[in-house]
Design a protein around this motif. Structure first.
Motif, PDB file in Angstrom:
ATOM      1  N   ILE A  78      68.920  40.920  74.022  1.00  0.00           N
ATOM      2  CA  ILE A  78      69.025  40.628  72.586  1.00  0.00           C
ATOM      3  C   ILE A  78      67.853  39.764  72.138  1.00  0.00           C
ATOM      4  O   ILE A  78      67.225  40.015  71.108  1.00  0.00           O
ATOM      5  N   ILE A  79      67.546  38.760  72.933  1.00  0.00           N
ATOM      6  CA  ILE A  79      66.451  37.856  72.570  1.00  0.00           C
ATOM      7  C   ILE A  79      65.140  38.630  72.471  1.00  0.00           C
ATOM      8  O   ILE A  79      64.372  38.476  71.526  1.00  0.00           O
ATOM      9  N   ARG A  80      64.914  39.486  73.446  1.00  0.00           N
ATOM     10  CA  ARG A  80      63.657  40.244  73.438  1.00  0.00           C
ATOM     11  C   ARG A  80      63.589  41.208  72.264  1.00  0.00           C
ATOM     12  O   ARG A  80      62.564  41.337  71.602  1.00  0.00           O
ATOM     13  N   LEU A  81      64.708  41.877  72.060  1.00  0.00           N
ATOM     14  CA  LEU A  81      64.718  42.831  70.954  1.00  0.00           C
ATOM     15  C   LEU A  81      64.577  42.111  69.615  1.00  0.00           C
ATOM     16  O   LEU A  81      63.938  42.621  68.700  1.00  0.00           O
ATOM     17  N   ILE A  92      69.106  46.631  67.140  1.00  0.00           N
ATOM     18  CA  ILE A  92      69.343  45.905  68.386  1.00  0.00           C
ATOM     19  C   ILE A  92      70.631  46.402  69.033  1.00  0.00           C
ATOM     20  O   ILE A  92      70.675  46.675  70.234  1.00  0.00           O
ATOM     21  N   ALA A  93      71.643  46.559  68.212  1.00  0.00           N
ATOM     22  CA  ALA A  93      72.923  47.028  68.741  1.00  0.00           C
ATOM     23  C   ALA A  93      72.793  48.418  69.355  1.00  0.00           C
ATOM     24  O   ALA A  93      73.498  48.748  70.308  1.00  0.00           O
ATOM     25  N   GLY A  94      71.890  49.194  68.811  1.00  0.00           N
ATOM     26  CA  GLY A  94      71.684  50.532  69.332  1.00  0.00           C
ATOM     27  C   GLY A  94      71.199  50.560  70.766  1.00  0.00           C
ATOM     28  O   GLY A  94      71.311  51.576  71.459  1.00  0.00           O
ATOM     29  N   ARG A  95      70.641  49.445  71.223  1.00  0.00           N
ATOM     30  CA  ARG A  95      70.167  49.364  72.597  1.00  0.00           C
ATOM     31  C   ARG A  95      71.187  48.698  73.507  1.00  0.00           C
ATOM     32  O   ARG A  95      70.919  48.526  74.702  1.00  0.00           O
ATOM     33  N   LEU A  96      72.294  48.285  72.950  1.00  0.00           N
ATOM     34  CA  LEU A  96      73.333  47.642  73.754  1.00  0.00           C
ATOM     35  C   LEU A  96      74.619  48.449  73.641  1.00  0.00           C
ATOM     36  O   LEU A  96      75.404  48.251  72.712  1.00  0.00           O
ATOM     37  N   PRO A  97      74.834  49.352  74.560  1.00  0.00           N
ATOM     38  CA  PRO A  97      75.989  50.238  74.476  1.00  0.00           C
ATOM     39  C   PRO A  97      77.294  49.464  74.333  1.00  0.00           C
ATOM     40  O   PRO A  97      77.550  48.520  75.081  1.00  0.00           O
ATOM     41  N   GLY A  98      78.095  49.869  73.379  1.00  0.00           N
ATOM     42  CA  GLY A  98      79.404  49.247  73.206  1.00  0.00           C
ATOM     43  C   GLY A  98      79.392  47.979  72.380  1.00  0.00           C
ATOM     44  O   GLY A  98      80.448  47.431  72.078  1.00  0.00           O
ATOM     45  N   ARG A  99      78.223  47.530  72.019  1.00  0.00           N
ATOM     46  CA  ARG A  99      78.137  46.323  71.183  1.00  0.00           C
ATOM     47  C   ARG A  99      77.846  46.720  69.746  1.00  0.00           C
ATOM     48  O   ARG A  99      77.109  47.660  69.494  1.00  0.00           O
ATOM     49  N   THR A 100      78.392  45.960  68.822  1.00  0.00           N
ATOM     50  CA  THR A 100      78.193  46.281  67.416  1.00  0.00           C
ATOM     51  C   THR A 100      77.174  45.330  66.797  1.00  0.00           C
ATOM     52  O   THR A 100      76.955  44.226  67.294  1.00  0.00           O
ATOM     53  N   ARG A 136      41.613  32.553  67.988  1.00  0.00           N
ATOM     54  CA  ARG A 136      42.916  33.178  68.111  1.00  0.00           C
ATOM     55  C   ARG A 136      43.130  33.636  69.538  1.00  0.00           C
ATOM     56  O   ARG A 136      42.349  34.391  70.093  1.00  0.00           O
ATOM     57  N   GLU A 137      44.195  33.152  70.092  1.00  0.00           N
ATOM     58  CA  GLU A 137      44.505  33.535  71.462  1.00  0.00           C
ATOM     59  C   GLU A 137      45.142  34.917  71.473  1.00  0.00           C
ATOM     60  O   GLU A 137      46.070  35.195  70.738  1.00  0.00           O
ATOM     61  N   ILE A 138      44.607  35.763  72.282  1.00  0.00           N
ATOM     62  CA  ILE A 138      45.187  37.097  72.386  1.00  0.00           C
ATOM     63  C   ILE A 138      46.393  37.029  73.304  1.00  0.00           C
ATOM     64  O   ILE A 138      46.309  36.613  74.438  1.00  0.00           O
ATOM     65  N   ASN A 139      47.495  37.438  72.771  1.00  0.00           N
ATOM     66  CA  ASN A 139      48.698  37.435  73.577  1.00  0.00           C
ATOM     67  C   ASN A 139      48.644  38.585  74.578  1.00  0.00           C
ATOM     68  O   ASN A 139      48.514  39.734  74.201  1.00  0.00           O
ATOM     69  N   PRO A 140      48.741  38.254  75.851  1.00  0.00           N
ATOM     70  CA  PRO A 140      48.639  39.304  76.848  1.00  0.00           C
ATOM     71  C   PRO A 140      49.785  40.300  76.758  1.00  0.00           C
ATOM     72  O   PRO A 140      49.663  41.424  77.182  1.00  0.00           O
ATOM     73  N   ASN A 141      50.846  39.878  76.219  1.00  0.00           N
ATOM     74  CA  ASN A 141      51.989  40.774  76.129  1.00  0.00           C
ATOM     75  C   ASN A 141      52.695  40.558  74.797  1.00  0.00           C
ATOM     76  O   ASN A 141      53.693  39.885  74.711  1.00  0.00           O
ATOM     77  N   PRO A 142      52.158  41.125  73.771  1.00  0.00           N
ATOM     78  CA  PRO A 142      52.652  40.832  72.440  1.00  0.00           C
ATOM     79  C   PRO A 142      54.095  41.229  72.235  1.00  0.00           C
ATOM     80  O   PRO A 142      54.772  40.688  71.382  1.00  0.00           O
ATOM     81  N   PHE A 143      54.591  42.168  72.988  1.00  0.00           N
ATOM     82  CA  PHE A 143      55.961  42.605  72.784  1.00  0.00           C
ATOM     83  C   PHE A 143      56.955  41.674  73.460  1.00  0.00           C
ATOM     84  O   PHE A 143      58.131  41.761  73.231  1.00  0.00           O
ATOM     85  N   MET A 144      56.462  40.802  74.312  1.00  0.00           N
ATOM     86  CA  MET A 144      57.388  39.995  75.070  1.00  0.00           C
ATOM     87  C   MET A 144      57.268  38.512  74.782  1.00  0.00           C
ATOM     88  O   MET A 144      58.250  37.798  74.778  1.00  0.00           O
ATOM     89  N   PRO A 202      59.913  42.677  83.173  1.00  0.00           N
ATOM     90  CA  PRO A 202      59.265  43.919  82.855  1.00  0.00           C
ATOM     91  C   PRO A 202      58.693  43.903  81.451  1.00  0.00           C
ATOM     92  O   PRO A 202      59.253  43.291  80.549  1.00  0.00           O
ATOM     93  N   ASN A 203      57.580  44.557  81.295  1.00  0.00           N
ATOM     94  CA  ASN A 203      57.048  44.757  79.953  1.00  0.00           C
ATOM     95  C   ASN A 203      57.690  46.026  79.446  1.00  0.00           C
ATOM     96  O   ASN A 203      57.837  46.983  80.171  1.00  0.00           O
TER      97      ASN A 203
END
Length: 272
Positions: A78-81, A92-100, A136-144, A202-203
């Motif tokens: 959830i935090i990552r999403l 976000i809920a769509g990636r967590l089966p059974g959660r609304t 500006r620092e380039i984030n090595p992993n912008p998605f995370m 994981p990325n």
DNA sequence: AAGGTGAGCAACCGCAGCGTA
DNA sequence: ATACGCTGCGGTTGCTCACCT
């Protein structure tokens, strides 16, 4: 003026649902299926607003609802999403089966959001290091990693997930893809990251539908190729002010008419 | 035991997007 | 092109219950 209410409020029950109402609604949907919420209450004989019926079904009565506390793995996801998507609870809920979405929203507001506030790192707040005078620092992993990496596409549905594994690489170009992590073999998030993997975060990159199109369809490739292109970009983008996953020219090489809004923002949505 | 307080969660509300006439 | 109806989403409210004084 103004919109007419979705239904007449007169004579309708409000507040908590009774067991009887739950049973009536469940039986009706079992027989007739979901949808037509506006007419459902009348047909089912419920003194409820259609929206209320829909909400009750989706958040509580649906058979695939997962009961019980949010697990640590789910919380992590959830935090990552949330970093990626912001307050788009349904996605976000769509990636967590059974959660609304409601459950996740509540959980965020009562648990996770509070943790961030206590830590003085509210997720909605941009980091203080946005001083334009500073390099500006380039984030090595912008998605995370970045708290400001919320993707503001008009994504409506997450369709594919690509995950890379191994120790957190600060040089994204060295990230390796698992052979099985192809778009045809999406990662199953019902079995999220295990505890022992926390040192090997994981990325992951998601492929969202944007206005009915799939981002990777624009690019005519799967997301794993972004990493390949990153290598090219690293070698050739020196003339550019910013460094991203993929050079703009490279992206423009594909059918990109619907990508213009993203380019207008300097590809910030993707690389920052 | 009684009242106060805060957390958690279910439900409501208003708005936006989409489809259709 | 536009108005309207329906549905879905996110923010907010308010109820319930556990805990504290």
């Amino acid at each position: 003026m103004g919109r007419s209410p979705c239904c007449s409020k007169e004579g309708l029950n409000r507040g908590a649902w009774t067991a009887m109402e739950d049973r009536v609604l469940t039986e009706y949907i079992k027989t007739h299926g979901e949808g037509k919420w506006r007419n459902l209450p009348k047909r089912a004989g419920l003194k409820r607003c259609g929206k209320s019926c829909r909400l009750r079904w989706l958040n509580y009565l649906r058979p695939d609802i997962k009961r019980g506390n949010i697990t640590r793995d789910e919380e992590e996801l959830i935090i990552r999403l949330h970093k990626l998507l912001g307050n788009r609870w349904s996605l976000i809920a769509g990636r967590l089966p059974g959660r609304t979405d409601n459950e996740i929203k509540n959980y965020w507001n009562t648990n996770i959001g509070k943790k961030f506030q206590v830590a003085g790192d509210h997720p909605k707040r941009r980091p203080s290091s946005t001083d334009p005078s500073q390099p500006r620092e380039i984030n090595p992993n912008p998605f995370m990693e970045s708290s400001s990496s919320v993707v503001r596409t008009k994504a409506t549905r997450c369709t594919k997930v690509v995950v890379t594994t191994g120790p957190q690489e600060h040089d994204q170009s060295h990230a390796k893809l698992q052979p099985s992590s192809t778009p045809d073999d999406p990662v199953d998030f019902s079995n999220p990251i295990s505890e022992e993997d926390t040192n090997y975060l994981p990325n992951f990159i998601m492929d969202f539908e944007t206005d009915g199109n799939i981002l990777s369809d624009f690019l005519d490739m799967d997301f794993s190729q972004l990493f390949c292109l990153q290598n090219e970009a690293d070698n050739s983008i020196n003339t550019s002010d910013h460094k991203g996953f993929v050079s703009e020219d490279k992206l423009r090489g594909s059918d990109s008419q619907s990508l213009d809004p993203y380019f207008e923002s300097g590809l910030e949505w993707l690389c920052d």
